[in-house]
Design a protein around this motif. Structure first.
Motif, PDB file in Angstrom:
ATOM      1  N   ILE A 195       0.927  -1.174   0.046  1.00 59.08           N
ATOM      2  CA  ILE A 195      -0.028  -0.027  -0.129  1.00 59.08           C
ATOM      3  C   ILE A 195       0.785   1.436  -0.128  1.00 59.08           C
ATOM      4  CG2 ILE A 195      -0.310   0.146   2.499  1.00 59.08           C
ATOM      5  CD1 ILE A 195      -3.205   1.138   1.932  1.00 59.08           C
ATOM      6  N   ASN A 196       0.496   2.226  -0.879  1.00 56.16           N
ATOM      7  CA  ASN A 196       1.101   3.501  -0.835  1.00 56.16           C
ATOM      8  C   ASN A 196       0.095   4.397  -0.508  1.00 56.16           C
ATOM      9  OD1 ASN A 196       2.905   5.458  -1.126  1.00 56.16           O
ATOM     10  ND2 ASN A 196       3.486   5.200  -3.162  1.00 56.16           N
ATOM     11  N   LEU A 197       0.129   5.227   0.906  1.00 62.41           N
ATOM     12  CA  LEU A 197      -1.004   5.889   1.328  1.00 62.41           C
ATOM     13  C   LEU A 197      -0.354   7.393   1.129  1.00 62.41           C
ATOM     14  CD1 LEU A 197      -3.653   5.329   2.351  1.00 62.41           C
ATOM     15  CD2 LEU A 197      -2.866   5.633   4.607  1.00 62.41           C
ATOM     16  N   HIS A 198      -1.073   8.327   0.644  1.00 57.92           N
ATOM     17  CA  HIS A 198      -0.723   9.740   0.966  1.00 57.92           C
ATOM     18  C   HIS A 198      -1.469  10.588   1.803  1.00 57.92           C
ATOM     19  CE1 HIS A 198       1.517   9.125  -3.144  1.00 57.92           C
ATOM     20  NE2 HIS A 198       0.327   8.624  -3.496  1.00 57.92           N
ATOM     21  N   LEU A 199      -0.987  10.976   2.872  1.00 53.75           N
ATOM     22  CA  LEU A 199      -1.547  11.704   3.945  1.00 53.75           C
ATOM     23  C   LEU A 199      -1.000  13.089   3.579  1.00 53.75           C
ATOM     24  CD1 LEU A 199      -0.267   9.512   6.895  1.00 53.75           C
ATOM     25  CD2 LEU A 199      -2.558   9.326   5.505  1.00 53.75           C
ATOM     26  N   LYS A 200      -1.540  13.938   4.389  1.00 51.70           N
ATOM     27  CA  LYS A 200      -1.424  15.425   4.482  1.00 51.70           C
ATOM     28  C   LYS A 200       0.027  15.532   5.207  1.00 51.70           C
ATOM     29  CE  LYS A 200      -2.965  19.942   5.957  1.00 51.70           C
ATOM     30  NZ  LYS A 200      -4.087  20.438   6.559  1.00 51.70           N
ATOM     31  N   GLY A 201       0.981  16.036   4.232  1.00 49.24           N
ATOM     32  CA  GLY A 201       2.336  16.098   4.759  1.00 49.24           C
ATOM     33  C   GLY A 201       3.256  14.767   4.835  1.00 49.24           C
ATOM     34  N   LYS A 202       2.735  13.609   4.250  1.00 46.49           N
ATOM     35  CA  LYS A 202       3.604  12.550   4.390  1.00 46.49           C
ATOM     36  C   LYS A 202       3.083  11.268   3.402  1.00 46.49           C
ATOM     37  CE  LYS A 202       6.015   9.380   7.478  1.00 46.49           C
ATOM     38  NZ  LYS A 202       6.616   9.059   8.517  1.00 46.49           N
ATOM     39  N   ASP A 203       3.951  10.716   2.864  1.00 45.47           N
ATOM     40  CA  ASP A 203       3.644   9.424   2.006  1.00 45.47           C
ATOM     41  C   ASP A 203       4.052   8.165   2.959  1.00 45.47           C
ATOM     42  OD1 ASP A 203       2.697  11.124   0.060  1.00 45.47           O
ATOM     43  OD2 ASP A 203       4.287  10.938  -1.124  1.00 45.47           O
ATOM     44  N   ILE A 204       2.930   7.359   2.908  1.00 41.26           N
ATOM     45  CA  ILE A 204       3.569   6.033   3.726  1.00 41.26           C
ATOM     46  C   ILE A 204       3.428   4.936   2.688  1.00 41.26           C
ATOM     47  CG2 ILE A 204       2.961   4.312   5.522  1.00 41.26           C
ATOM     48  CD1 ILE A 204       1.809   6.927   7.091  1.00 41.26           C
ATOM     49  N   PHE A 205       4.429   3.851   2.701  1.00 38.65           N
ATOM     50  CA  PHE A 205       4.544   2.819   1.906  1.00 38.65           C
ATOM     51  C   PHE A 205       4.737   1.645   2.626  1.00 38.65           C
ATOM     52  CE2 PHE A 205       6.864  -0.672  -0.437  1.00 38.65           C
ATOM     53  CZ  PHE A 205       6.015  -0.735  -1.169  1.00 38.65           C
ATOM     54  N   ILE A 206       3.748   0.567   2.793  1.00 28.40           N
ATOM     55  CA  ILE A 206       3.834  -0.464   3.681  1.00 28.40           C
ATOM     56  C   ILE A 206       3.752  -1.720   2.789  1.00 28.40           C
ATOM     57  CG2 ILE A 206       2.798  -1.821   5.582  1.00 28.40           C
ATOM     58  CD1 ILE A 206       3.759   0.791   6.526  1.00 28.40           C
ATOM     59  N   GLU A 207       4.580  -2.928   2.784  1.00 26.26           N
ATOM     60  CA  GLU A 207       4.352  -4.134   2.418  1.00 26.26           C
ATOM     61  C   GLU A 207       4.300  -5.246   3.233  1.00 26.26           C
ATOM     62  OE1 GLU A 207       6.993  -4.810  -0.642  1.00 26.26           O
ATOM     63  OE2 GLU A 207       8.753  -4.969   0.659  1.00 26.26           O
ATOM     64  N   SER A 208       3.568  -6.341   3.320  1.00 26.14           N
ATOM     65  CA  SER A 208       3.562  -7.473   4.096  1.00 26.14           C
ATOM     66  C   SER A 208       3.333  -8.834   3.180  1.00 26.14           C
ATOM     67  CB  SER A 208       2.469  -7.344   4.986  1.00 26.14           C
ATOM     68  OG  SER A 208       1.179  -7.389   4.427  1.00 26.14           O
ATOM     69  N   CYS A 209       3.850  -9.896   3.371  1.00 28.51           N
ATOM     70  CA  CYS A 209       3.983 -11.079   2.986  1.00 28.51           C
ATOM     71  C   CYS A 209       3.306 -12.254   3.914  1.00 28.51           C
ATOM     72  CB  CYS A 209       5.303 -11.445   2.320  1.00 28.51           C
ATOM     73  SG  CYS A 209       5.757 -10.250   0.998  1.00 28.51           S
ATOM     74  N   ASP A 210       2.748 -13.140   3.270  1.00 27.75           N
ATOM     75  CA  ASP A 210       2.269 -14.306   4.190  1.00 27.75           C
ATOM     76  C   ASP A 210       1.771 -15.241   3.171  1.00 27.75           C
ATOM     77  OD1 ASP A 210       1.155 -15.985   6.096  1.00 27.75           O
ATOM     78  OD2 ASP A 210       0.653 -14.278   7.409  1.00 27.75           O
ATOM     79  N   VAL A 211       1.522 -16.555   3.581  1.00 32.20           N
ATOM     80  CA  VAL A 211       1.207 -17.428   2.508  1.00 32.20           C
ATOM     81  C   VAL A 211      -0.624 -17.427   2.393  1.00 32.20           C
ATOM     82  CG1 VAL A 211       0.786 -20.037   2.798  1.00 32.20           C
ATOM     83  CG2 VAL A 211       2.705 -19.108   3.854  1.00 32.20           C
ATOM     84  N   ASP A 212      -1.149 -16.837   3.227  1.00 28.09           N
ATOM     85  CA  ASP A 212      -2.689 -16.536   3.084  1.00 28.09           C
ATOM     86  C   ASP A 212      -2.791 -15.030   2.633  1.00 28.09           C
ATOM     87  OD1 ASP A 212      -5.537 -16.744   3.108  1.00 28.09           O
ATOM     88  OD2 ASP A 212      -5.370 -16.354   5.121  1.00 28.09           O
TER      89      ASP A 212
END
Length: 117
Positions: free
Chosen positions: A57-74
């Motif tokens: 996910i790449n989320l654009h907030l007011k004043g900051k961009d946040i990038f998160i990734e996660s992996c799993d089998v499900d």
């Protein structure tokens, strides 16, 4: 909030789309200044033994961009991990914005100008 959900090497079912949207509502509950975001659900087929489900996910907030990734089998577990990480990051960003590190001068203790006896 403009949200774009896409699948890479994966058919994006309405159930997956609805699950992502309901999970991201938790983030909007904490911080309502989200401009837009993009979610990519993918399957890593490089290894035959363990197919890794990956969520970014790449989320654009007011004043900051946040990038998160996660992996799993499900895939659903990967979405849950991603939302938990994202929730912590958004709360941390909100605390930094709203944190008052310095007291105002109005309420600062004043020294008396009269000499002590």
């Amino acid at each position: 909030m403009n949200l774009q959900i896409s699948g890479h090497h994966l058919e994006l079912t309405p159930a997956l789309r609805e699950y992502v949207i309901t999970k991201l509502d938790r983030v909007l509950r904490h911080f309502d200044q989200v401009i837009d975001g993009s979610v990519v659900l993918s399957v890593d087929n490089h290894r035959e033994k363990d197919k890794r489900q990956k969520v970014e996910i790449n989320l654009h907030l007011k004043g900051k961009d946040i990038f998160i990734e996660s992996c799993d089998v499900d895939m659903y577990a990967a979405i849950d991990l991603m939302v938990d990480k994202l929730d912590r990051q958004v709360i941390r960003h909100k605390d930094k914005i709203q944190g008052h590190a310095h007291a105002t001068m109005k309420y600062a203790p004043q020294e008396s100008e009269a000499p002590a006896p």
